[in-house]
Design a protein around this motif. Sequence first.
Motif, mmCIF file in Angstrom:
data_model
loop_
_atom_site.group_PDB
_atom_site.id
_atom_site.type_symbol
_atom_site.label_atom_id
_atom_site.label_comp_id
_atom_site.label_asym_id
_atom_site.label_seq_id
_atom_site.Cartn_x
_atom_site.Cartn_y
_atom_site.Cartn_z
ATOM 1 N N ALA A 1 0.817 -1.219 0.000
ATOM 2 C CA ALA A 1 0.000 0.000 0.000
ATOM 3 C C ALA A 1 0.848 1.264 0.000
ATOM 4 C CB ALA A 1 -0.919 -0.002 1.226
ATOM 5 N N VAL A 2 1.982 1.239 0.713
ATOM 6 C CA VAL A 2 2.776 2.460 0.893
ATOM 7 C C VAL A 2 3.886 2.595 -0.150
ATOM 8 C CG1 VAL A 2 4.308 3.706 2.474
ATOM 9 C CG2 VAL A 2 2.279 2.535 3.354
ATOM 10 N N LEU A 3 4.636 1.510 -0.385
ATOM 11 C CA LEU A 3 5.825 1.597 -1.238
ATOM 12 C C LEU A 3 5.507 1.515 -2.723
ATOM 13 C CD1 LEU A 3 8.228 -0.717 0.797
ATOM 14 C CD2 LEU A 3 8.120 1.774 0.836
ATOM 15 N N PHE A 4 4.441 0.825 -3.071
ATOM 16 C CA PHE A 4 4.184 0.569 -4.489
ATOM 17 C C PHE A 4 2.911 1.254 -4.958
ATOM 18 C CE2 PHE A 4 6.500 -3.163 -2.806
ATOM 19 C CZ PHE A 4 7.716 -2.862 -3.398
ATOM 20 N N THR A 5 2.710 2.449 -4.446
ATOM 21 C CA THR A 5 1.599 3.290 -4.866
ATOM 22 C C THR A 5 2.169 4.551 -5.485
ATOM 23 O OG1 THR A 5 0.122 2.454 -3.145
ATOM 24 C CG2 THR A 5 -0.375 4.618 -4.070
ATOM 25 N N ASP A 6 1.753 4.856 -6.692
ATOM 26 C CA ASP A 6 2.345 5.992 -7.406
ATOM 27 C C ASP A 6 1.247 6.844 -8.034
ATOM 28 O OD1 ASP A 6 4.314 7.624 -8.448
ATOM 29 O OD2 ASP A 6 4.476 6.466 -10.305
ATOM 30 N N GLY B 1 -4.655 4.206 -8.340
ATOM 31 C CA GLY B 1 -3.199 4.096 -8.333
ATOM 32 C C GLY B 1 -2.670 3.253 -7.192
ATOM 33 N N VAL B 2 -3.530 2.935 -6.205
ATOM 34 C CA VAL B 2 -3.155 2.021 -5.129
ATOM 35 C C VAL B 2 -3.290 0.600 -5.663
ATOM 36 C CG1 VAL B 2 -3.762 1.197 -2.811
ATOM 37 C CG2 VAL B 2 -3.893 3.633 -3.347
ATOM 38 N N HIS B 3 -2.383 -0.303 -5.230
ATOM 39 C CA HIS B 3 -2.459 -1.663 -5.771
ATOM 40 C C HIS B 3 -3.817 -2.276 -5.455
ATOM 41 C CE1 HIS B 3 -1.462 -5.880 -6.598
ATOM 42 N NE2 HIS B 3 -0.609 -5.354 -7.447
ATOM 43 N N ALA B 4 -4.419 -2.895 -6.462
ATOM 44 C CA ALA B 4 -5.811 -3.329 -6.378
ATOM 45 C C ALA B 4 -6.061 -4.364 -5.292
ATOM 46 C CB ALA B 4 -6.262 -3.878 -7.729
ATOM 47 N N THR B 5 -5.046 -5.140 -4.898
ATOM 48 C CA THR B 5 -5.260 -6.151 -3.869
ATOM 49 C C THR B 5 -5.657 -5.534 -2.530
ATOM 50 O OG1 THR B 5 -2.867 -6.152 -3.462
ATOM 51 C CG2 THR B 5 -3.738 -7.884 -4.886
ATOM 52 N N ILE B 6 -5.337 -4.251 -2.331
ATOM 53 C CA ILE B 6 -5.713 -3.576 -1.092
ATOM 54 C C ILE B 6 -7.231 -3.519 -0.953
ATOM 55 C CG2 ILE B 6 -5.540 -1.407 0.206
ATOM 56 C CD1 ILE B 6 -2.954 -3.055 0.027
ATOM 57 N N ALA B 7 -7.961 -3.552 -2.074
ATOM 58 C CA ALA B 7 -9.427 -3.583 -2.024
ATOM 59 C C ALA B 7 -9.904 -4.830 -1.283
ATOM 60 C CB ALA B 7 -10.001 -3.547 -3.438
ATOM 61 N N GLY B 8 -9.284 -5.967 -1.560
ATOM 62 C CA GLY B 8 -9.651 -7.203 -0.871
ATOM 63 C C GLY B 8 -9.403 -7.113 0.621
#
Length: 406
Positions: A163-168, A219-226
């Motif tokens: 969530a923090v490092l790979f969000t652009d 732009g946040v990685h979609a797996t965070i939705a889960g």
Amino acid sequence: MSLLRSARFPAIMLLLAAIVGLALANSPWGEAALEVQHTYLGIPGVFELSVGHWIADGLLVLFFFVVAVELQFELTNGQLNSLRKAVQPAIAAAGGVIVPIAIFLAFSWGTESANGWPIPTATDIAFALGVLAVFGRGLPSGVRVFLLALAILDDIVGIIFIAVLFTDGVNLAMLVAAAVLVVIFGYLSRKLDTRAGTLIGIVLVLLGIATWVLVYLSGVHATIAGVALGLAMSQQPALHARHAMEPWVNGIVLPLFAMSSALVVIPAVSFGELSPAFWGILVALPVGKLIGISVFGWISQRVAHDPSVPRLPYADLLAAGALGGIGFTVSLLLSELAFAGDDLLTDEAVLGVLAGSLISVLLAAVVVSIRAAGYRRAADETGAEIVEDEHSGSETADLDDTPEYR
């Protein structure tokens, strides 16, 4: 379906899927397989993803939902529902993150590979518990509880990294809209036991899909939705959903992701020409996790011991540390994210994860088998009964208070 809910079979499927993916990529059909992986599907000009991204960003959301539901349960009713219970595995999990990072950076500091430092921090819960179930017949239940707790904490760390490092370039409007839908999802999930339960269930599915789309577009990685949906859902419906989804996640989602991630052409270079990323991951997973978890776990039992929980002997902590080195699913995802845009580094990182996890599997099989054999001998001598857990498939003996194993 019960086979796919066991601990053993899904772990075997994961390993076989990774082997198939690696073999396929390096076979005469490898180029065709990679073309399929990079084929775009969806609504042209509106929403399209490659097959590989549909698996990693789409299907894998179901895995993270299941993980989040388990995390919610452990935080409220399980092994992590109080600071007193959580502090020991938390300290061990911290060691299992810090030491692998240090080892990885020792190989890659000052190089372009250094961005991959989060990769060897993950523990694959399903795989680790599967290996424990296969080779750990007779180990006390405390070992499984300890491993499960630290693996869940590892997942929290991995989720934070993603969530923090790979969000652009975050689109705040999309993210806020997704957050609103998560709140509505959580509220409606508490109404599932009403007469309109079926209709609400359909609405929840649609809200889940819409949340995933908005998180992806934000732009946040979609797996965070889960993760967000799993934590927000009312616990009892969430546990029912997890039970229903578990066979599909274990039997389809994770093997597909493992095979897709392992579609890597082995570089035609000597070992000396492989990048620091490969060597850092190869060593950090089996060695870093073993040292970090066992040493920090031993320290935690001295400085933060809960009298209600029996202390694990150091040999059992070594077994947990060896199992913790099986990074696999989350480590593969972190490899793709850390080196996005650099296909060569990504491939070498994936190979490092596969090789490092395989070494950890073999190491864990030896350590766990030796330790379990000792407990079985003690059970025979004392007449203790070894009982199989119907859910986990692991067989344990109540020998926590046996002096020679403390």
